[in-house]
Enzyme design. Structure first.
Site, PDB file in Angstrom:
ATOM      1  N   ASN A  15       0.837  -1.212   0.000  1.00 10.91           N
ATOM      2  CA  ASN A  15       0.000   0.000   0.000  1.00 10.91           C
ATOM      3  C   ASN A  15       0.864   1.252   0.000  1.00 10.91           C
ATOM      4  O   ASN A  15       0.527   2.250  -0.634  1.00 10.91           O
ATOM      5  CB  ASN A  15      -0.946  -0.004   1.197  1.00 10.91           C
TER       6      ASN A  15
ATOM      7  N   HIS B  38      -8.529  -0.712   5.572  1.00  6.27           N
ATOM      8  CA  HIS B  38      -8.929  -2.004   6.159  1.00  6.27           C
ATOM      9  C   HIS B  38      -9.465  -2.907   5.047  1.00  6.27           C
ATOM     10  O   HIS B  38     -10.263  -2.443   4.204  1.00  6.27           O
ATOM     11  CB  HIS B  38     -10.010  -1.781   7.229  1.00  6.27           C
TER      12      HIS B  38
HETATM   13  C1  GRF Z   1      -3.446  -4.767   3.778  1.00  4.46           C
HETATM   14  O1  GRF Z   1      -4.254  -5.872   3.465  1.00  4.46           O
HETATM   15  C2  GRF Z   1      -4.229  -3.804   4.619  1.00  4.46           C
HETATM   16  O2  GRF Z   1      -5.610  -3.820   4.354  1.00  4.46           O
HETATM   17  C3  GRF Z   1      -4.016  -4.315   5.999  1.00  4.46           C
HETATM   18  O3  GRF Z   1      -2.686  -4.805   6.023  1.00  4.46           O
HETATM   19  C4  GRF Z   1      -2.300  -5.143   4.695  1.00  4.46           C
HETATM   20  C5  GRF Z   1      -1.065  -4.354   4.368  1.00  4.46           C
HETATM   21  O4  GRF Z   1      -0.482  -4.867   3.240  1.00  4.46           O
HETATM   22  N1  GRF Z   1      -4.221  -3.273   6.965  1.00  4.46           N
HETATM   23  P1  GRF Z   1       0.812  -4.101   2.672  1.00  4.46           P
HETATM   24  O5  GRF Z   1       1.868  -4.130   3.771  1.00  4.46           O
HETATM   25  O6  GRF Z   1       0.402  -2.700   2.344  1.00  4.46           O
HETATM   26  O7  GRF Z   1       1.198  -4.906   1.458  1.00  4.46           O
END
Ligand code: GRF
Length: 197
Positions: free
Chosen positions: A14, A109
């Site tokens: 992300n 989320h």
């Molecule tokens: C994502 O699925 C987010 O929704 C959750 O943790 C995960 C983070 O993934 N809070 P990344 O580290 O961004 O790949």
């Protein structure tokens, strides 16, 4: 220019999607720091590889909650953070930090809150619960962060449909694609002032 601090505990996809989106769309926002409780996280590696200050801040390295929160706030102030983005951050921000940045902390989320949220509802557990419930749709949510897990005002959601035989892993991949789109979208809205700060 909106200064953003990103908190992440894991691989940082992300974070990467946000960084890429800000560059591609010439949004008046920049990531000024990446903070992680996990010294080996992909998020810190990504930050270092892209010249972004990478800070390892773990509660275990402090004597008490108050000194940890003070260190987090000091880091945010030192880097001039104006918006705090939780992108896969597995810890709760303590009250002093939430109070200092009230209305300016967002979280992504991997479900359609208010369903499948709250303490302990993260990662594969979320997708397993959606499938076990027989839901036909799921999705992702960006919401404001307050003192409780996953309870703040919902800012943006989008959905995915479950295929017959959907597995938690395949659902997670579908939802992650939504996350990578809606988190940058909300950050852009903050940068453009269309969400009150
Ligand atoms: C994502 O699925 C987010 O929704 C959750 O943790 C995960 C983070 O993934 N809070 P990344 O580290 O961004 O790949």
């Amino acid at each position: 220019m909106l200064n953003i601090a990103v908190f992440a505990s894991g691989r940082g996809s992300n974070l990467e999607a946000l960084h890429r989106s800000l560059a591609a769309r010439a949004v008046a926002a920049r990531i000024v720091a990446v903070i992680s409780n996990n010294s080996g996280s992909g998020a810190l590696s990504f930050a270092r590889a892209n010249g972004i200050p990478a800070l390892h801040l773990s509660r275990q390295r402090f004597d008490d909650d108050a000194s940890f929160s003070a260190a987090v706030l000091d880091a945010l102030h030192r880097h001039g953070a104006e918006l705090v983005v939780l992108a896969g951050y597995m810890k709760k921000l303590d009250a002093p930090v939430v109070a200092a940045y009230r209305g300016r902390i967002i979280n992504i989320h991997p479900a359609l809150l208010p369903k499948y949220g709250g303490e302990g509802m993260y990662g594969m557990r979320v997708h397993e619960a959606v499938i076990a419930a027989g839901d036909r749709i799921s999705g992702a949510t960006v919401h404001l962060v307050d003192e409780e897990y996953d309870r703040g005002r919902i800012l943006l959601q989008d959905i995915v449909t479950l295929a017959p035989g959907e597995t938690p892993e395949s659902l997670a991949a579908k939802v992650l694609n939504v996350e990578h789109r809606i988190l940058p979208e909300v950050v852009t809205m903050f940068a453009e002032g269309s969400i009150g700060q």
